[in-house]
Design a protein around this motif. Structure first.
Motif, mmCIF file in Angstrom:
data_model
loop_
_atom_site.group_PDB
_atom_site.id
_atom_site.type_symbol
_atom_site.label_atom_id
_atom_site.label_comp_id
_atom_site.label_asym_id
_atom_site.label_seq_id
_atom_site.Cartn_x
_atom_site.Cartn_y
_atom_site.Cartn_z
ATOM 1 N N LEU A 41 -4.718 0.671 -9.614
ATOM 2 C CA LEU A 41 -5.032 -0.356 -8.636
ATOM 3 C C LEU A 41 -6.506 -0.304 -8.265
ATOM 4 O O LEU A 41 -7.046 0.780 -8.030
ATOM 5 C CB LEU A 41 -4.204 -0.134 -7.361
ATOM 6 N N PRO B 81 -0.075 5.266 -3.679
ATOM 7 C CA PRO B 81 -1.322 5.320 -4.449
ATOM 8 C C PRO B 81 -2.173 6.521 -4.044
ATOM 9 O O PRO B 81 -2.195 6.915 -2.881
ATOM 10 C CB PRO B 81 -2.012 4.006 -4.087
ATOM 11 N N TYR C 243 -7.339 3.442 -7.448
ATOM 12 C CA TYR C 243 -6.219 4.305 -7.120
ATOM 13 C C TYR C 243 -5.261 4.350 -8.316
ATOM 14 O O TYR C 243 -5.183 3.407 -9.099
ATOM 15 C CB TYR C 243 -5.444 3.755 -5.913
ATOM 16 N N LEU D 4 0.528 -4.995 -3.233
ATOM 17 C CA LEU D 4 0.343 -4.337 -1.944
ATOM 18 C C LEU D 4 -0.276 -5.312 -0.950
ATOM 19 O O LEU D 4 -1.378 -5.803 -1.158
ATOM 20 C CB LEU D 4 -0.587 -3.130 -2.088
ATOM 21 N N PHE E 38 4.577 1.149 2.856
ATOM 22 C CA PHE E 38 3.703 2.321 2.847
ATOM 23 C C PHE E 38 2.902 2.396 4.136
ATOM 24 O O PHE E 38 2.431 1.390 4.665
ATOM 25 C CB PHE E 38 2.714 2.257 1.677
ATOM 26 N N GLY F 38 -11.733 6.453 1.635
ATOM 27 C CA GLY F 38 -10.489 6.254 0.918
ATOM 28 C C GLY F 38 -9.296 6.507 1.809
ATOM 29 O O GLY F 38 -9.380 7.192 2.825
ATOM 30 N N TYR F 39 -8.192 5.904 1.424
ATOM 31 C CA TYR F 39 -6.956 6.040 2.181
ATOM 32 C C TYR F 39 -6.094 7.141 1.584
ATOM 33 O O TYR F 39 -6.080 7.331 0.363
ATOM 34 C CB TYR F 39 -6.147 4.753 2.122
ATOM 35 N N PHE G 141 -2.156 7.772 1.295
ATOM 36 C CA PHE G 141 -0.879 7.081 1.467
ATOM 37 C C PHE G 141 0.268 8.075 1.593
ATOM 38 O O PHE G 141 0.234 9.162 1.000
ATOM 39 C CB PHE G 141 -0.598 6.183 0.260
ATOM 40 N N LEU H 227 -6.149 8.010 -4.324
ATOM 41 C CA LEU H 227 -7.534 7.631 -4.587
ATOM 42 C C LEU H 227 -8.098 8.425 -5.763
ATOM 43 O O LEU H 227 -7.998 9.656 -5.817
ATOM 44 C CB LEU H 227 -8.391 7.891 -3.347
#
Lengths: 111, 113
Positions: free
Chosen positions: A88, A43, A35, B43, B91, B101-102, B104, A45
């Motif tokens: 990250l 963040p 990320y 994080l 977050f 994948g996330y 945010f 991706l």
């Protein structure tokens, strides 16, 4: 919780230079994600790598997953000021349900 | 889609006060995660939900922290009472499936004085 160690912690380079940042662990991962986080934002991706030895390219960014699936690297060619940010790496926790993140590499690219 | 929406963006409160952070995930995402970011610790996962049900809250630092997800489009993280050491960026993230994948949100910067 497996530890993801990222290096270097900080990196300051000039536009046009190349760089590589690393993400290492003693654990084997089924997959690993990278990320990028810009100041004041969450963040975002960049890529997911799944297969040991896999190489993925995203324009000037090249991501590699280690053969043993314990480490990964991110190489940036001809860095630009827009590449500035916190990079990250993340992998699923031992329970397999949520991502653990490394502390990141803070990259500053100056003109 | 507007992405993951968090509110407020910034919160300054006095020690001992109750703080409520809000999150609207992406429609259709079954997983919702709350993370806290500090310089020292990076994080950290606090809690996550699957289909509105809390699955793992082992990252919640203490009983002062609580999180709810009353429906698929809304979640809250509450701190009561707040302490200076709770100061961080919080977050919220959502994901279609646990291995994806996330996405945010932009985070809530909390300062407890």
């Amino acid at each position: 919780t497996q530890l993801l160690e990222q290096s270097p912690q900080f990196l300051s380079i000039q536009e046009g230079e190349n760089l590589t940042v690393y993400c290492n662990s003693s654990s084997v991962f089924s997959s690993l994600q990278w990320y990028r986080q810009e100041p004041g934002e969450g963040p975002v991706l960049l890529v997911t790598v799944v297969t040991g030895g896999e190489v993925k390219k995203l324009k000037r960014l090249t991501f590699q997953f280690g053969d043993a699936r314990k480490d990964s690297s991110l190489h940036i060619t001809a860095a630009q000021t827009g590449d500035t940010g916190l990079y990250l790496c993340a992998a699923l926790s031992n329970s397999g349900y949520a991502l653990n993140f490394g502390k990141g590499t803070s990259l500053l690219v100056t003109p | 889609d507007a992405g993951v929406i968090q509110s407020p963006r910034h919160e300054v409160t006095e020690m001992g006060q109750e703080v409520t952070l809000r999150c609207k995930p992406i429609s259709g995402h079954d997983y919702l995660f709350w993370y806290r970011q500090t310089m020292m610790r990076g994080l950290e996962l606090l809690i996550y939900f699957n289909n509105n049900v809390p699955i793992d809250d082992s990252g919640m630092p203490e009983d002062r922290f609580s999180a709810k997800m009353p429906n698929a489009s809304f979640s809250t993280l509450k701190i009561q009472p707040s302490e200076p050491r709770d100061s961080a960026v919080y977050f919220c993230a959502s994901s279609a499936q646990e291995y994806y994948g996330y996405t945010f949100g932009s985070g809530t910067r909390l300062t407890v004085v």
